[in-house]
Design a protein around this motif. Structure first.
Motif, mmCIF file in Angstrom:
data_model
loop_
_atom_site.group_PDB
_atom_site.id
_atom_site.type_symbol
_atom_site.label_atom_id
_atom_site.label_comp_id
_atom_site.label_asym_id
_atom_site.label_seq_id
_atom_site.Cartn_x
_atom_site.Cartn_y
_atom_site.Cartn_z
ATOM 1 N N ASP A 90 26.444 4.106 -44.710
ATOM 2 C CA ASP A 90 27.359 3.099 -45.170
ATOM 3 C C ASP A 90 28.096 2.714 -44.245
ATOM 4 N N THR A 91 27.942 1.560 -43.721
ATOM 5 C CA THR A 91 28.580 1.358 -42.483
ATOM 6 C C THR A 91 30.079 0.682 -42.683
ATOM 7 N N LYS A 92 30.311 0.262 -44.028
ATOM 8 C CA LYS A 92 31.579 -0.032 -44.534
ATOM 9 C C LYS A 92 32.420 1.044 -44.536
ATOM 10 N N VAL A 93 31.936 2.053 -45.045
ATOM 11 C CA VAL A 93 32.732 3.356 -45.607
ATOM 12 C C VAL A 93 32.832 3.966 -44.173
ATOM 13 N N ASN A 94 31.937 4.107 -43.446
ATOM 14 C CA ASN A 94 31.981 4.614 -42.277
ATOM 15 C C ASN A 94 33.295 4.106 -41.368
ATOM 16 N N GLN A 95 33.203 2.747 -41.291
ATOM 17 C CA GLN A 95 34.346 2.100 -40.693
ATOM 18 C C GLN A 95 35.759 2.509 -41.200
ATOM 19 N N LEU A 96 35.672 2.510 -42.388
ATOM 20 C CA LEU A 96 37.292 2.918 -42.894
ATOM 21 C C LEU A 96 37.600 4.261 -42.729
ATOM 22 N N LEU A 97 36.623 5.225 -42.939
ATOM 23 C CA LEU A 97 36.850 6.678 -42.460
ATOM 24 C C LEU A 97 37.124 6.797 -41.175
ATOM 25 N N LYS A 98 36.511 6.020 -40.244
ATOM 26 C CA LYS A 98 36.635 6.077 -38.569
ATOM 27 C C LYS A 98 37.997 5.761 -38.362
ATOM 28 N N GLN A 99 38.546 4.417 -38.895
ATOM 29 C CA GLN A 99 39.854 3.834 -38.918
ATOM 30 C C GLN A 99 40.824 4.818 -39.173
ATOM 31 N N GLN A 100 40.717 5.550 -40.236
ATOM 32 C CA GLN A 100 41.636 6.505 -41.117
ATOM 33 C C GLN A 100 41.732 7.763 -40.049
ATOM 34 N N ASN A 101 40.598 8.027 -39.489
ATOM 35 C CA ASN A 101 40.670 9.231 -38.826
ATOM 36 C C ASN A 101 41.340 9.038 -37.528
ATOM 37 N N LEU A 102 41.242 7.730 -36.792
ATOM 38 C CA LEU A 102 41.998 7.249 -35.784
ATOM 39 C C LEU A 102 43.235 7.293 -35.861
ATOM 40 N N LYS A 103 43.628 6.730 -36.937
ATOM 41 C CA LYS A 103 45.302 6.721 -37.561
ATOM 42 C C LYS A 103 45.846 7.991 -37.432
ATOM 43 N N ALA A 104 45.118 8.836 -37.943
ATOM 44 C CA ALA A 104 45.675 10.255 -38.111
ATOM 45 C C ALA A 104 45.788 10.801 -36.865
ATOM 46 N N LYS A 130 33.194 12.790 -59.385
ATOM 47 C CA LYS A 130 31.635 12.971 -59.517
ATOM 48 C C LYS A 130 30.988 12.572 -57.942
ATOM 49 N N GLY A 131 31.633 11.873 -57.096
ATOM 50 C CA GLY A 131 31.111 11.327 -55.933
ATOM 51 C C GLY A 131 30.585 10.005 -56.370
ATOM 52 N N TYR A 132 30.119 9.377 -55.120
ATOM 53 C CA TYR A 132 29.401 7.792 -55.417
ATOM 54 C C TYR A 132 28.138 7.836 -56.070
ATOM 55 N N ASN A 133 27.289 8.401 -55.562
ATOM 56 C CA ASN A 133 26.011 8.452 -56.219
ATOM 57 C C ASN A 133 25.784 8.931 -57.470
ATOM 58 N N ALA A 134 26.506 9.915 -57.991
ATOM 59 C CA ALA A 134 26.396 10.544 -59.435
ATOM 60 C C ALA A 134 27.514 9.748 -60.379
ATOM 61 N N THR A 176 37.103 13.552 -47.896
ATOM 62 C CA THR A 176 35.960 14.328 -47.420
ATOM 63 C C THR A 176 34.523 14.172 -47.972
ATOM 64 N N ASN A 177 34.620 13.813 -49.553
ATOM 65 C CA ASN A 177 33.255 13.656 -50.237
ATOM 66 C C ASN A 177 32.825 12.337 -49.444
ATOM 67 N N ALA A 178 33.436 11.367 -49.385
ATOM 68 C CA ALA A 178 32.971 10.240 -48.425
ATOM 69 C C ALA A 178 32.324 10.453 -47.236
ATOM 70 N N VAL A 179 32.849 11.285 -46.398
ATOM 71 C CA VAL A 179 32.325 11.742 -45.172
ATOM 72 C C VAL A 179 31.085 12.123 -45.200
ATOM 73 N N PHE A 180 30.741 13.227 -46.188
ATOM 74 C CA PHE A 180 29.611 13.843 -46.324
ATOM 75 C C PHE A 180 28.606 13.181 -47.058
ATOM 76 N N GLU A 181 29.094 12.255 -47.836
ATOM 77 C CA GLU A 181 28.090 11.592 -48.751
ATOM 78 C C GLU A 181 27.706 10.172 -48.467
ATOM 79 N N MET A 182 28.674 9.454 -47.728
ATOM 80 C CA MET A 182 28.082 8.191 -47.212
ATOM 81 C C MET A 182 28.335 7.748 -45.833
ATOM 82 N N ALA A 183 29.084 8.462 -45.221
ATOM 83 C CA ALA A 183 29.467 7.879 -43.635
ATOM 84 C C ALA A 183 28.283 7.668 -42.865
ATOM 85 N N LEU A 184 27.382 8.629 -43.025
ATOM 86 C CA LEU A 184 25.875 8.354 -42.198
ATOM 87 C C LEU A 184 25.154 7.039 -42.658
#
Length: 190
Positions: free
Chosen positions: A114-128, A23-27, A104-112
């Protein structure tokens, strides 16, 4: 004396993760979470925190699941380029099977927003990026990669392209197109 929890923490977290994934976070409402997890609101708050805390825990859980999937795919490769192709193919199979991606949902729904979510996504991207960069450097050293592109830059390209596989399948729902997109991405590194 406090009551003992009468549920499996990981099982309930997986139920929340799957709901956020679908459903995504907001829904997703707290009532939706109570129903999906089959626990009352006070137990939910006491065990997992608020909705945002639960989402973050769900995202961390999802990332760990995907890390295992990609590591298993990479280990099956006979050489670094085959390992990269296996990871990309693994993503494509997930996109087709799951039809969605919590990351992917979190990237488009929350990354801009939500600082905490952005941090997690960035960390995972850098790991990959680090995983792909290591494999690309090995491929170059072994004479398997003829690209004049910098391995780190190519690794960033590959990681961002993984999202495009999900995007293609989510938007078009066309298995053949998703597989063709995957083949083009794999061919781009050779």
């Amino acid at each position: 004396m406090p009551r003992n929890k009468e549920f499996d923490y990981d099982e309930k977290l997986e139920a929340a993760r799957n709901l956020f994934w679908r459903k995504g976070y907001n829904a997703t409402s707290m009532s939706n979470l109570e129903e999906a997890m089959q626990i009352n609101r006070s137990s939910l708050y006491m065990t997992y925190g608020n909705k945002h805390d639960l989402f973050v825990k769900s995202l961390v859980n999802y990332i760990a699941m995907k890390d295992r999937q990609y590591n298993e795919a990479a280990e099956k490769g006979k050489d670094p380029l085959e390992s990269i192709a296996n990871i990309i193919t693994s993503v494509s199979k997930s996109a087709i099977q799951d039809k969605n991606c919590l990351f992917t949902n979190a990237v488009f729904e929350m990354a801009l927003s939500d600082t905490k979510v952005n941090q997690l996504l960035k960390q995972q991207n850098l790991k990959a990026v680090g995983v792909f960069e290591k494999l690309l450097k090995q491929a170059k050293e072994q004479g398997l990669l003829n690209s004049d592109k910098e391995p780190r830059l190519l690794a960033h390209f590959l990681v961002s392209s993984l999202v495009s596989i999900y995007n293609t399948h989510i938007v078009f729902g066309d298995q053949k197109l998703t597989q063709q997109t995957t083949e083009i991405l794999i061919a781009s590194i050779k």
